[in-house]
Design an enzyme around this catalytic site. Structure first.
Site, PDB file in Angstrom:
ATOM      1  CB  CYS A 130      -4.914  20.550  24.056  1.00 53.46           C
ATOM      2  SG  CYS A 130      -3.972  19.016  24.033  1.00 53.46           S
TER       3      CYS A 130
ATOM      4  CB  CYS B 186      -5.170  18.469  27.115  1.00 53.72           C
ATOM      5  SG  CYS B 186      -3.625  19.138  26.460  1.00 53.72           S
TER       6      CYS B 186
END
Length: 314
Positions: free
Chosen positions: A72, A75
């Site tokens: 991700c 993230c």
């Protein structure tokens, strides 16, 4: 795990105040400060350690949970920011990082739909904060609100840890005239006396109708009281066999919520409102409003369900 998101706050709210006071008293006796210094400010958590690392610790300091994954990209932007702020806030909250690839059960039970997603746990109660890689100013604002809520609602103060001098702890919440009555409600829950807990919460609300802890506790104690003694298999079969039976859907929705399936419970009752009329429709609507109280008005799932209910009614 059903209590992680939805039901733990009834008992934990009272326990949290007591533990926070004990921590402050012990720290004062030893000439130090309470808070996050007993453990790391940033740590990884998995399903096996969730109760100890997050739930129990949340009675002493707000625990922010960062749901992330290695693949991700957002993230990778948000994670370092949260870690830096955890150090900067110096114990006013701690950061638990959950790798969703390795902890699918936590991912599902918190109702996470996309990552990064950030929740907090305060006195055993989960609070959704935000999703996505938010800008630093917004993240700071959310964290400041979290620390304030932890103090005002539960009496929890995350005190400075280590070298975090100059980071002020929130002021201690004053005692209220209802603390003894709320304590009696928590004691009744400990003893399995749901009727006693309901009466104790109602006693508080008779004098202070807006008391947030009593409102939340009453809604959750009444839910537990309703599902106590239910045969889940029989209730779910009755609901499946009679989609238009409002009473069957109401009973199944109670089971859904008690099991942590918040959106299933809301969706079931909204469908019941659409399919029924008259007293049955009103019964489904009223129960849905009662379940909103169990989760709390600020939860985004409640906001979405209120919108869906309005559409179903009008």
């Amino acid at each position: 795990m059903s209590g992680v998101v939805d039901l733990a706050a009834v008992k934990a709210a009272g326990e949290a105040k007591q533990k926070a006071e004990q921590a402050r008293a012990e720290a004062a006796r030893q000439g130090g400060v309470p808070g996050a210094g007993a453990g790391p400010l940033v740590f990884d958590v998995d399903e096996a350690g969730f109760e100890l690392d997050v739930l129990q610790r949340s009675a002493e300091v707000p625990v922010v949970i960062d749901f992330w994954a290695d693949w991700c990209e957002p993230c990778k932007q948000l994670g370092p920011l949260l870690e830096r702020l955890a150090q900067e806030y110096a114990g006013r909250f701690v950061l638990a990082k959950v790798d969703v690839e390795a902890n699918q059960l936590l991912f599902q039970q918190f109702g996470v739909q996309s990552i990064p997603a950030v929740f907090a746990v305060v006195a055993g109660q989960a609070l959704p904060l935000f999703q996505g890689a938010a800008p630093e100013a917004q993240v700071r604002q959310v964290l400041d609100q979290l620390v304030a809520v932890a103090e005002q609602r539960f009496g929890i103060v995350g005190a400075p840890a280590g070298e975090g001098e100059g980071v002020p702890a929130a002021p201690q919440a004053p005692a209220t005239p209802y603390d003894s009555a709320l304590g009696a409600a928590h004691d009744a829950l400990d003893a399995g006396d749901l009727g006693g807990a309901v009466r104790a919460y109602k006693n508080v609300l008779s004098d202070d109708p807006g008391n947030p802890e009593a409102k939340l506790g009453l809604a959750q104690a009444e839910l537990l009281q309703r599902v106590q003694g239910m045969d889940p298999q029989q209730v779910r079969k009755a609901a499946a066999d009679a989609p238009g039976d409002a009473r069957a859907q109401i009973a199944a929705a109670d089971l859904d919520l008690a099991g942590g399936h918040v959106q299933d419970a809301f969706g079931r009752l909204i469908e019941a409102v659409k399919r029924t009329a008259g007293e049955d429709r009103d019964a489904a609507r009223v129960r849905l409003l009662e379940l909103f109280e169990v989760i709390g008005p600020d939860d985004p799932r409640v906001t979405a369900a209120r919108t869906a209910l309005s559409r179903a009614l009008f």
